[in-house]
Design a protein around this motif. Structure first.
Motif, mmCIF file in Angstrom:
data_model
loop_
_atom_site.group_PDB
_atom_site.id
_atom_site.type_symbol
_atom_site.label_atom_id
_atom_site.label_comp_id
_atom_site.label_asym_id
_atom_site.label_seq_id
_atom_site.Cartn_x
_atom_site.Cartn_y
_atom_site.Cartn_z
ATOM 1 N N GLY A 62 41.943 164.339 60.091
ATOM 2 C CA GLY A 62 42.937 164.580 61.127
ATOM 3 C C GLY A 62 42.862 163.576 62.256
ATOM 4 O O GLY A 62 43.888 163.070 62.723
ATOM 5 N N ILE A 63 41.656 163.265 62.691
ATOM 6 C CA ILE A 63 41.482 162.304 63.779
ATOM 7 C C ILE A 63 41.928 160.906 63.360
ATOM 8 O O ILE A 63 42.535 160.172 64.143
ATOM 9 C CB ILE A 63 40.019 162.299 64.259
ATOM 10 C CG1 ILE A 63 39.710 163.609 64.970
ATOM 11 C CG2 ILE A 63 39.739 161.112 65.169
ATOM 12 C CD1 ILE A 63 38.248 163.814 65.295
ATOM 13 N N SER A 64 41.651 160.551 62.106
ATOM 14 C CA SER A 64 42.021 159.208 61.637
ATOM 15 C C SER A 64 43.514 159.063 61.375
ATOM 16 O O SER A 64 44.004 157.953 61.207
ATOM 17 C CB SER A 64 41.257 158.873 60.353
ATOM 18 O OG SER A 64 41.761 159.629 59.266
ATOM 19 N N GLY A 65 44.238 160.167 61.313
ATOM 20 C CA GLY A 65 45.661 160.114 61.057
ATOM 21 C C GLY A 65 46.007 160.095 59.577
ATOM 22 O O GLY A 65 47.172 159.973 59.216
ATOM 23 N N THR A 66 45.014 160.202 58.716
ATOM 24 C CA THR A 66 45.252 160.207 57.279
ATOM 25 C C THR A 66 45.994 161.457 56.839
ATOM 26 O O THR A 66 46.823 161.419 55.936
ATOM 27 C CB THR A 66 43.913 160.109 56.518
ATOM 28 O OG1 THR A 66 43.217 158.964 56.979
ATOM 29 C CG2 THR A 66 44.112 160.020 55.041
ATOM 30 N N SER A 67 45.675 162.566 57.474
ATOM 31 C CA SER A 67 46.282 163.847 57.132
ATOM 32 C C SER A 67 46.463 164.648 58.418
ATOM 33 O O SER A 67 45.622 164.567 59.316
ATOM 34 C CB SER A 67 45.359 164.595 56.174
ATOM 35 O OG SER A 67 45.877 165.847 55.860
ATOM 36 N N PRO A 68 47.538 165.414 58.521
ATOM 37 C CA PRO A 68 47.705 166.255 59.712
ATOM 38 C C PRO A 68 46.565 167.281 59.807
ATOM 39 O O PRO A 68 46.220 167.930 58.820
ATOM 40 C CB PRO A 68 49.033 166.962 59.484
ATOM 41 C CG PRO A 68 49.732 166.200 58.415
ATOM 42 C CD PRO A 68 48.677 165.526 57.609
ATOM 43 N N LEU A 69 46.003 167.396 60.966
ATOM 44 C CA LEU A 69 44.844 168.259 61.181
ATOM 45 C C LEU A 69 45.131 169.709 60.803
ATOM 46 O O LEU A 69 44.296 170.366 60.178
ATOM 47 C CB LEU A 69 44.382 168.172 62.639
ATOM 48 C CG LEU A 69 43.100 168.880 63.007
ATOM 49 C CD1 LEU A 69 41.938 168.330 62.180
ATOM 50 C CD2 LEU A 69 42.807 168.738 64.471
ATOM 51 N N LEU A 70 46.300 170.214 61.148
ATOM 52 C CA LEU A 70 46.621 171.610 60.865
ATOM 53 C C LEU A 70 46.861 171.881 59.381
ATOM 54 O O LEU A 70 46.919 173.037 58.964
ATOM 55 C CB LEU A 70 47.826 172.058 61.690
ATOM 56 C CG LEU A 70 47.576 172.088 63.207
ATOM 57 C CD1 LEU A 70 48.834 172.500 63.949
ATOM 58 C CD2 LEU A 70 46.426 173.005 63.557
ATOM 59 N N LYS A 71 46.995 170.842 58.585
ATOM 60 C CA LYS A 71 47.092 171.007 57.134
ATOM 61 C C LYS A 71 45.748 170.742 56.469
ATOM 62 O O LYS A 71 45.413 171.363 55.467
ATOM 63 C CB LYS A 71 48.146 170.073 56.552
ATOM 64 C CG LYS A 71 49.544 170.490 56.887
ATOM 65 C CD LYS A 71 50.560 169.636 56.170
ATOM 66 C CE LYS A 71 51.953 170.124 56.518
ATOM 67 N NZ LYS A 71 52.975 169.361 55.812
ATOM 68 N N ALA A 72 44.984 169.815 57.016
ATOM 69 C CA ALA A 72 43.707 169.428 56.410
ATOM 70 C C ALA A 72 42.664 170.538 56.532
ATOM 71 O O ALA A 72 41.931 170.803 55.577
ATOM 72 C CB ALA A 72 43.178 168.148 57.049
ATOM 73 N N ILE A 73 42.591 171.182 57.681
ATOM 74 C CA ILE A 73 41.566 172.204 57.892
ATOM 75 C C ILE A 73 41.729 173.385 56.932
ATOM 76 O O ILE A 73 40.783 173.739 56.237
ATOM 77 C CB ILE A 73 41.515 172.654 59.368
ATOM 78 C CG1 ILE A 73 40.920 171.536 60.216
ATOM 79 C CG2 ILE A 73 40.708 173.934 59.532
ATOM 80 C CD1 ILE A 73 40.913 171.802 61.692
ATOM 81 N N PRO A 74 42.926 174.004 56.836
ATOM 82 C CA PRO A 74 43.026 175.112 55.872
ATOM 83 C C PRO A 74 42.885 174.651 54.425
ATOM 84 O O PRO A 74 42.286 175.357 53.608
ATOM 85 C CB PRO A 74 44.414 175.697 56.116
ATOM 86 C CG PRO A 74 45.012 174.989 57.246
ATOM 87 C CD PRO A 74 44.127 173.877 57.651
ATOM 88 N N ALA A 75 43.413 173.482 54.103
ATOM 89 C CA ALA A 75 43.320 173.003 52.721
ATOM 90 C C ALA A 75 41.866 172.799 52.315
ATOM 91 O O ALA A 75 41.424 173.267 51.257
ATOM 92 C CB ALA A 75 44.102 171.700 52.558
ATOM 93 N N MET A 76 41.112 172.131 53.141
ATOM 94 C CA MET A 76 39.700 171.885 52.828
ATOM 95 C C MET A 76 38.891 173.179 52.928
ATOM 96 O O MET A 76 38.025 173.435 52.093
ATOM 97 C CB MET A 76 39.121 170.842 53.789
ATOM 98 C CG MET A 76 39.705 169.470 53.629
ATOM 99 S SD MET A 76 39.170 168.674 52.125
ATOM 100 C CE MET A 76 37.569 168.105 52.609
ATOM 101 N N GLY A 77 39.159 173.987 53.933
ATOM 102 C CA GLY A 77 38.385 175.210 54.136
ATOM 103 C C GLY A 77 38.556 176.220 53.016
ATOM 104 O O GLY A 77 37.578 176.782 52.518
ATOM 105 N N ILE A 78 39.787 176.434 52.581
ATOM 106 C CA ILE A 78 40.039 177.433 51.533
ATOM 107 C C ILE A 78 39.449 176.994 50.203
ATOM 108 O O ILE A 78 38.777 177.770 49.524
ATOM 109 C CB ILE A 78 41.548 177.721 51.414
ATOM 110 C CG1 ILE A 78 42.039 178.452 52.667
ATOM 111 C CG2 ILE A 78 41.852 178.534 50.173
ATOM 112 C CD1 ILE A 78 43.538 178.539 52.795
#
Length: 71
Positions: free
Chosen positions: A45-61
């Motif tokens: 998210g910080i690097s801009g590769t993926s939106p933070l609000l999509k990356a966190i649930p995707a990786m977490g789940i």
């Protein structure tokens, strides 16, 4: 990733080992997978590769279930 996972597992195991070594080992390994995946999501998210609000649930789940297998 390795530092986050290692420290997470170490401190959770150290905290719970007196109650049950099996439970401590399971929770330590599960939590280390979750913590590492959330840090990677934050980095993406910080690097801009993926939106933070999509990356966190995707990786977490996904890693929630991977962590169950690791445990």
């Amino acid at each position: 990733m390795g530092v986050i996972g290692g420290y997470t597992a170490y401190y959770i195991y150290k905290w719970l080992k007196d109650k049950s070594k099996v439970l401590a080992g399971f929770l330590a390994s599960w939590a280390s997978v979750i913590a590492s995946s959330l840090v990677v999501a934050l980095e993406l998210g910080i690097s801009g590769t993926s939106p933070l609000l999509k990356a966190i649930p995707a990786m977490g789940i996904v890693h929630f279930f991977i962590g169950l297998g690791e445990g």
